[in-house]
Structures are given as C-alpha cells and as structure tokens.
Design a protein around this motif. Structure first.
Motif, PDB file in Angstrom:
ATOM      1  N   SER A  14      38.205 -31.316 -34.147  1.00  0.00           N
ATOM      2  CA  SER A  14      37.798 -32.701 -33.665  1.00  0.00           C
ATOM      3  C   SER A  14      39.308 -33.570 -34.053  1.00  0.00           C
ATOM      4  O   SER A  14      39.225 -34.612 -33.291  1.00  0.00           O
ATOM      5  N   LYS A  15      39.883 -33.111 -35.027  1.00  0.00           N
ATOM      6  CA  LYS A  15      41.000 -33.939 -35.292  1.00  0.00           C
ATOM      7  C   LYS A  15      42.222 -33.354 -34.478  1.00  0.00           C
ATOM      8  O   LYS A  15      42.303 -32.306 -33.988  1.00  0.00           O
ATOM      9  N   SER A  16      42.964 -34.388 -34.266  1.00  0.00           N
ATOM     10  CA  SER A  16      44.288 -34.120 -33.435  1.00  0.00           C
ATOM     11  C   SER A  16      45.460 -34.783 -33.979  1.00  0.00           C
ATOM     12  O   SER A  16      45.294 -35.763 -34.609  1.00  0.00           O
ATOM     13  N   VAL A  17      46.811 -34.186 -33.461  1.00  0.00           N
ATOM     14  CA  VAL A  17      47.950 -35.337 -33.713  1.00  0.00           C
ATOM     15  C   VAL A  17      48.548 -35.855 -32.591  1.00  0.00           C
ATOM     16  O   VAL A  17      48.297 -35.490 -31.231  1.00  0.00           O
ATOM     17  N   ARG A  60      51.161 -43.199 -40.860  1.00  0.00           N
ATOM     18  CA  ARG A  60      51.851 -42.284 -41.140  1.00  0.00           C
ATOM     19  C   ARG A  60      51.361 -41.713 -42.402  1.00  0.00           C
ATOM     20  O   ARG A  60      51.758 -40.942 -43.210  1.00  0.00           O
ATOM     21  N   ASP A  61      50.107 -41.919 -42.699  1.00  0.00           N
ATOM     22  CA  ASP A  61      49.152 -41.184 -43.609  1.00  0.00           C
ATOM     23  C   ASP A  61      48.713 -40.180 -43.194  1.00  0.00           C
ATOM     24  O   ASP A  61      49.043 -39.374 -42.118  1.00  0.00           O
ATOM     25  N   TYR A  62      48.361 -39.113 -44.208  1.00  0.00           N
ATOM     26  CA  TYR A  62      48.040 -37.479 -43.650  1.00  0.00           C
ATOM     27  C   TYR A  62      46.665 -37.496 -43.936  1.00  0.00           C
ATOM     28  O   TYR A  62      45.900 -37.749 -44.690  1.00  0.00           O
ATOM     29  N   VAL A  63      46.117 -36.158 -43.276  1.00  0.00           N
ATOM     30  CA  VAL A  63      44.587 -35.937 -43.169  1.00  0.00           C
ATOM     31  C   VAL A  63      44.654 -34.561 -43.551  1.00  0.00           C
ATOM     32  O   VAL A  63      45.372 -33.685 -42.954  1.00  0.00           O
ATOM     33  N   ILE A  73      47.072 -29.371 -42.118  1.00  0.00           N
ATOM     34  CA  ILE A  73      47.695 -30.513 -42.421  1.00  0.00           C
ATOM     35  C   ILE A  73      48.201 -31.272 -41.071  1.00  0.00           C
ATOM     36  O   ILE A  73      48.749 -31.002 -40.261  1.00  0.00           O
ATOM     37  N   PHE A  74      47.476 -32.560 -41.074  1.00  0.00           N
ATOM     38  CA  PHE A  74      47.871 -33.531 -40.053  1.00  0.00           C
ATOM     39  C   PHE A  74      48.416 -34.745 -40.469  1.00  0.00           C
ATOM     40  O   PHE A  74      48.164 -35.151 -41.417  1.00  0.00           O
ATOM     41  N   HIS A 124      47.576 -32.631 -53.247  1.00  0.00           N
ATOM     42  CA  HIS A 124      46.146 -32.716 -52.601  1.00  0.00           C
ATOM     43  C   HIS A 124      45.603 -31.678 -51.917  1.00  0.00           C
ATOM     44  O   HIS A 124      44.451 -31.307 -51.978  1.00  0.00           O
ATOM     45  N   ALA A 125      46.717 -30.982 -51.250  1.00  0.00           N
ATOM     46  CA  ALA A 125      46.239 -29.861 -50.606  1.00  0.00           C
ATOM     47  C   ALA A 125      45.549 -28.762 -51.434  1.00  0.00           C
ATOM     48  O   ALA A 125      44.533 -28.026 -51.195  1.00  0.00           O
TER      49      ALA A 125
END
Length: 506
Positions: free
Chosen positions: A234-237, A343-346, A360-361, A374-375
C-alpha cells in the motif's frame, strides 16, 4: 574483491538489494552485529540518488516550516556523529542566509534558526547569528540591497565516497558486495528467500538463499516489490528530480550561501572542488520510470535566476561546466507540492510465510546511519542474527582515524612522511582517503614509484587502489564517483584514464 564471487551453500542472514547509502549503511551495521550479509547493486555503488545530492550533512532548516521536528532533531544529532566518523570526507561549513523582504520575515528566520540551534542537545558547531552585510566579509559577493541576514552551521560530505566507505567497512568485516549484479527474481521457499541474480557484465546467473531480504532499491523500491517480487504494497514513493549545476567559482571564501526564492523554495551556492561553485537544487515531480536522468534547460535557467537575484557576479547558462541530476525516492505522503513532501523515511516489514522482507521508503543521506539502526531493530524480532547491540554511532569509517589536529594535522603529517608529493596531491589524497592514503602510497619514495601519471596528478597506483579495493570497474566510477577528477582533466587525460581502467578491468 570480486563482483561475482561464488555464493555459499549456506543461506545468508541478509540479502540487501541496493548499493546506495541506505543499503551500504545497513550492510555495515548488520555484519558488525555478526550477521552474514550479501549486498547486490545493479550498477556501481552510489550510481544514482546517493551521488546526486546537494552533498550536505544537515538537519534541514527548511523542514521546520513543515513541522518535521523529529526528523530535524534526528538529523542534527546525526550531523554531529557523521562529522566525527569521517572527518576526511565530511567537514563543517558556515551558511550565509540573506534576508529577502519578498519571502519570509526576518523574525521567522531568526526563530527558525534559534530552534535549529537548540532542537538537539550537545551540538558542537557554532550557533547562528545575525550579520550586517555592509561590514561582514560574507556580504561582498551580494548585491547592495541585501544588507542584513544570518549565518549558521551545517556540514558537507562527499556523498558517493560516503557510500563506498560504508561498503568497504562492511566488506572488511565480512560482508559480500557484488556490484553490477541485478536481482532477477526472488521467492519465499520453506521460510527462506531463494533469489536469482544476474551478473550484468558476464550475463551469468546464480542462485542464493537468505533468511531475510532488504529492499533498499531507492527509486526502484516500489517497482522491485510489484514487478520483481510480485508482492502488493500500500505504500509508494514519489520520485522528485533534483538537478544541480557547476560553474566557475562565483565568490571567495569557505562559506556557502542559501537563497530564498519567491516560490518559497531555497537554492544553495556552495564552494566546490576548489575552483567551482555548486548550485542546486530543483524539485521536479518525475512521473516516468526511474533511471538515469539529466538536467532540463528550464532547470538551468531557474538555478541561474535564483542566484542572480543575490550575487553581484551574474551566472549565465553558458558558464555551466557540468551538471548532474538524480531522483529522490521520497515517501509519498500525498503532499500537493513536491518541495513539501516529507524527507522522513518509512520502514515496511512484511513477514508473510516466515521470510522477512523489509522495504525502505524515503530517507536522506544525513540520517542513513540511524535509518540502518532502525531497520535492524525492526528486523531483530524475526531475524536473531541482527539482534546485537547497535555499534556504528562511535566507530569511524575507513580512513577516518586521521589522528590529532583534525584534517590539517593529518595533512601536515602526510606531507612530512611523503615530502615528494605536491601540495595539491597530498591534500587530495588526505581529503579523499584519510589514513588510507598511506595504503595507496605503499613503499613509494617518489612520484615515479606511483606509476604512470594519467592526467593531472592521478597516477596508476591510485587507480589500481580504486579497482582492487573500492569496486571501480568503469571510467566514470573513477572520474565521477570515487573522485570528481572529471572536472579537472581535459578530454585527452580522461581518455587515458578510460583506456587504463578498461585494460586493467578487462
């Protein structure tokens, strides 16, 4: 180091896809915790986003305007750590921010800078302060209508070398790094990932198994999920193109400038490679497939106009000696404005069928080390091999142990140890390689011992080091990613470098 070393029959703990700063950072951290790691990159290390940045180690002053307080605090903390980890390829820099009455009021800039100075604890860089450009030296390049502004601190990094040094440290701790190797497909089988890899040089394929897979493919992260792995997400860049231009030096001094534009965007003008000024960046939504991108004519015009509002010396489009562009794979938070996209990451963890997949998004160079931590924290409950204690915050990168007196002290010692080096070559070796400069020199006692000079002060001994130790396989790896000598050599010299690399690599 071979790009196509035979794989072990035993499964790797971690297969990492993507040789940008996030993939290399995760590989380094994971192998240091005792995990077995294989990293594959379809091209050269840092081929795309991670060599196309504005090359800043910064908290992101303008992100405060979008209330990204957690990201800025984390980035400011990481800025301090990174500057200590690799003082040869990173260094502090003062930024000059002229006040323009057409954009943001002075009180807003002052408040933002106060917050920037105090958002994170234990900051060692000089705090911001107001300056009068009529008397301050940083005002000399500016048009006379800019009389007041501010100076503040951030950092600078040789971005592609940061990636290489993380990969080098990972390899020296036991990780396997395969460049120009593409993931063709991967499936979950009996709780493991079974992956097919293609060596893009020979065309040969090989199979490996891994307990977990990390998708650090940057601009390709969503495509790898949907097309290579056939996994819905469901997530995208959101791909945003950022372009930069290089022009002959516009101003004197070690300071950089940050300019506000009427569209509320900001553009940096930064001292670059001693004789040049780096100007960037743009924020252009990119709807096409990821890959190699270039600057568009309207972007060149935009960047020239942005700095010409402020500098007395006007920059013309014909002054551009080089340009570069890259795609930033930002996490799509549905912002309407490309400049406002977070510019944060998910980090997205999928544990279907017991074989973990971490995608990694987003992310930014400054926070790559924390992102890696964190990963692995996210993977640790399902991958015990990475459950060890975090360790990278205080460990220097290869070459970073330059000793007392910082860079200048290390440079002085190198010049005493090898007085036959020119002042420029000694500076460049220490700035690029730190303490590893001595590995390049070896037993050399003169320039003749360094082999043939291919152009400028680049010797075959240095190129051999880049090929054998840093995965350089093509002329552009040497000229534009391991160094920026492509800016300094003429066409005949660049051709000589190309011929030597091709002959050496085969």
């Amino acid at each position: 180091m071979s790009d196509s070393a035979p794989s072990s029959a035993q499964p790797y703990d971690l297969l990492i896809v993507g040789g940008g700063v996030n993939g290399a950072g995760i590989a380094r951290d994971a192998v240091g915790r005792g995990a077995s790691v294989l990293l594959v990159e379809q091209d050269d290390l840092a081929s795309y986003t991670s060599s196309s940045s504005t090359k800043l180690i910064h908290g992101g002053l303008r992100y405060l305007e979008y209330y990204e307080f957690r990201l800025v605090r984390e980035a400011l903390t990481e800025r301090e750590r990174l500057l200590a980890m690799a003082p040869h390829i990173m260094w502090p820099m003062r930024f000059v921010l002229p006040h323009s009455k057409l954009v943001r009021p002075a009180w807003m800039l002052r408040a933002g800078l106060f917050l920037y100075d105090h958002l994170a604890s234990n900051m060692t860089l000089p705090k911001s302060r107001a300056v009068d450009f009529r008397t301050h030296s940083s005002g000399r390049p500016l048009k006379p209508e800019y009389t007041k502004g501010f100076v503040y601190s951030d950092g600078w990094v040789q971005d592609s070398r940061l990636v290489v040094l993380n990969a080098l440290d990972a390899a020296e701790r036991g990780a396997e790094i395969r460049t120009r190797t593409r993931l063709i497909k991967a499936n979950r089988v009996n709780g493991l990932w079974e992956a097919v890899l293609e060596d893009r040089v020979t065309g040969k394929t090989s199979s490996v198994r891994a307990r977990a897979l990390v998708n650090a493919a940057g601009p390709w992260v969503a495509r790898l999920l949907s097309e290579t792995l056939n996994i819905p997400n469901s997530k995208s860049v959101r791909l945003v193109k950022g372009s930069h231009i290089i022009v002959p030096r516009v101003f004197e001094g070690p300071q950089a400038y940050i300019f506000q534009n009427p569209d509320k965007r900001i553009v940096f003008a930064i001292p670059y490679e001693q004789n040049y000024t780096l100007i960037g960046t743009t924020d252009i939504p990119w709807k096409e497939a990821p890959g190699t991108v270039g600057i568009a004519p309207d972007e060149v015009s935009y960047l020239c106009e942005s700095v010409n509002r402020y500098f007395q010396t006007q920059v013309r489009e014909s002054d551009v000696v080089w340009s570069y562009a890259g795609l930033r794979p930002l996490y799509d938070d549905a912002s309407a404005n490309a400049s406002a996209v977070t510019r944060d990451y998910v980090l997205d963890l999928d544990t279907t069928d017991g074989a973990p997949l971490l995608s990694i998004f987003g992310g930014k160079i400054t926070t790559y080390r924390k992102l890696a931590e964190h990963a692995l924290e996210k993977l640790a409950p399902v991958l015990p091999a990475v459950a060890g204690a975090s360790w990278t915050a205080s460990e220097v990168l290869p070459g970073g142990d330059i000793g007392e007196g910082g860079f200048e002290g290390a440079l002085a010692r190198l010049r005493r140890a090898a007085p036959w080096l020119s002042e420029q070559l000694a500076w460049r070796l220490m700035r690029n390689y730190g303490s590893r400069a001595y590995e390049i020199l070896g037993e050399s006692g003169s320039m003749q011992d360094m082999g043939e000079i291919l152009g400028g002060d680049l010797t075959t001994r240095e190129v051999d080091y880049l090929i054998t130790r840093e995965w350089a396989r093509a002329p552009e790896d040497v000229l534009w990613r391991r160094s920026k000598l492509g800016l300094h050599l003429n066409e005949a010299e660049k051709s000589a470098v190309a011929d030597y690399v091709r002959k050496k690599v085969g």
